[in-house]
Structures are given as structure tokens and as C-alpha cells.
Write a protein that holds these residues in place. Sequence first.
Motif, PDB file in Angstrom:
ATOM      1  N   ILE A 165       0.846  -1.192   0.000  1.00 46.68           N
ATOM      2  CA  ILE A 165       0.000   0.000   0.000  1.00 46.68           C
ATOM      3  C   ILE A 165       0.883   1.243   0.000  1.00 46.68           C
ATOM      4  O   ILE A 165       0.621   2.203  -0.720  1.00 46.68           O
ATOM      5  CB  ILE A 165      -0.977  -0.007   1.198  1.00 46.68           C
ATOM      6  CG1 ILE A 165      -2.011  -1.125   1.028  1.00 46.68           C
ATOM      7  CG2 ILE A 165      -1.665   1.348   1.348  1.00 46.68           C
ATOM      8  CD1 ILE A 165      -2.864  -1.388   2.254  1.00 46.68           C
ATOM      9  N   GLY A 166       1.963   1.214   0.775  1.00 44.82           N
ATOM     10  CA  GLY A 166       2.924   2.319   0.782  1.00 44.82           C
ATOM     11  C   GLY A 166       3.575   2.518  -0.575  1.00 44.82           C
ATOM     12  O   GLY A 166       3.799   3.660  -1.003  1.00 44.82           O
ATOM     13  N   THR A 167       3.865   1.432  -1.262  1.00 48.31           N
ATOM     14  CA  THR A 167       4.450   1.516  -2.603  1.00 48.31           C
ATOM     15  C   THR A 167       3.475   2.186  -3.565  1.00 48.31           C
ATOM     16  O   THR A 167       3.865   3.038  -4.366  1.00 48.31           O
ATOM     17  CB  THR A 167       4.833   0.110  -3.119  1.00 48.31           C
ATOM     18  OG1 THR A 167       5.797  -0.455  -2.232  1.00 48.31           O
ATOM     19  CG2 THR A 167       5.398   0.170  -4.524  1.00 48.31           C
ATOM     20  N   VAL A 168       2.202   1.807  -3.474  1.00 44.95           N
ATOM     21  CA  VAL A 168       1.184   2.445  -4.316  1.00 44.95           C
ATOM     22  C   VAL A 168       1.133   3.939  -4.006  1.00 44.95           C
ATOM     23  O   VAL A 168       1.128   4.777  -4.904  1.00 44.95           O
ATOM     24  CB  VAL A 168      -0.201   1.785  -4.109  1.00 44.95           C
ATOM     25  CG1 VAL A 168      -1.299   2.593  -4.794  1.00 44.95           C
ATOM     26  CG2 VAL A 168      -0.194   0.357  -4.623  1.00 44.95           C
ATOM     27  N   LYS A 169       1.144   4.280  -2.727  1.00 43.63           N
ATOM     28  CA  LYS A 169       1.104   5.689  -2.325  1.00 43.63           C
ATOM     29  C   LYS A 169       2.317   6.455  -2.845  1.00 43.63           C
ATOM     30  O   LYS A 169       2.216   7.633  -3.197  1.00 43.63           O
ATOM     31  CB  LYS A 169       1.033   5.812  -0.808  1.00 43.63           C
ATOM     32  CG  LYS A 169      -0.307   5.419  -0.236  1.00 43.63           C
ATOM     33  CD  LYS A 169      -0.279   5.574   1.286  1.00 43.63           C
ATOM     34  CE  LYS A 169      -1.617   5.271   1.896  1.00 43.63           C
ATOM     35  NZ  LYS A 169      -1.604   5.459   3.360  1.00 43.63           N
ATOM     36  N   SER A 170       3.469   5.787  -2.918  1.00 46.55           N
ATOM     37  CA  SER A 170       4.696   6.456  -3.375  1.00 46.55           C
ATOM     38  C   SER A 170       4.620   6.859  -4.849  1.00 46.55           C
ATOM     39  O   SER A 170       5.406   7.680  -5.308  1.00 46.55           O
ATOM     40  CB  SER A 170       5.923   5.576  -3.128  1.00 46.55           C
ATOM     41  OG  SER A 170       5.967   4.504  -4.051  1.00 46.55           O
ATOM     42  N   THR A 171       3.665   6.293  -5.581  1.00 46.75           N
ATOM     43  CA  THR A 171       3.475   6.673  -6.984  1.00 46.75           C
ATOM     44  C   THR A 171       2.593   7.908  -7.113  1.00 46.75           C
ATOM     45  O   THR A 171       2.342   8.385  -8.220  1.00 46.75           O
ATOM     46  CB  THR A 171       2.835   5.525  -7.802  1.00 46.75           C
ATOM     47  OG1 THR A 171       1.492   5.328  -7.364  1.00 46.75           O
ATOM     48  CG2 THR A 171       3.640   4.253  -7.696  1.00 46.75           C
TER      49      THR A 171
END
Length: 92
Positions: free
Chosen positions: A49-55
Motif C-alpha cells: 500500500i505504501g508503494t502504491v502511495k509512493s506513486t
Amino acid sequence: MALESFDIADEKMQRLARMVDLINNKSTGSLDEFASKVNLGKSRLSELIGTVKSTGVQVRYDRARRSYYFEDERKYTLQCRLVLKKVNDRNI
């Protein structure tokens, strides 16, 4: 890369696609339920979820609906590209 590596990558992509689909449909449930639905541990799911947010895509949790959702209310799809490049033996 062996054929098994492609199978592992495919499994991970299917998990990510399932994750995006559940968020799109606002049917994730709690973090525990969401993790179970995508066959991941809670900490690994939180990392994704954090990776998605980083985009730049904002993912939020709605306590009343008990689901994660995309803040901008858009629907998202997961797209991947596989690139094979020739490697010069002298550079290995």
C-alpha cells in the motif's frame, strides 16, 4: 531467468492486480481481511500500500465502510511491461 521465476513473478502480479481490484470495488475489509484476501501478511500488504502511495496515488481507509479506497475515486488498473535486453558478456 528460469521459467519458475516467471511463475513467481506472475503470482506476485496477480496478487497486486487483486489488491487493486479490491480497492477499486471498496471491498477490502479490514487490514486483516484484506491481507487474507490477497494471501499476504499484514506488514507486507502495508508495504505494498505504501508503494502504491509512493506513486502519487492516495489510498485511504474508510472505517464506516471498512474498506480501503482510492481517494480520488478513480478506477485503476495494473499494467506491467517485460523488457528483455541483451547483455554483453564482457560486462558481467
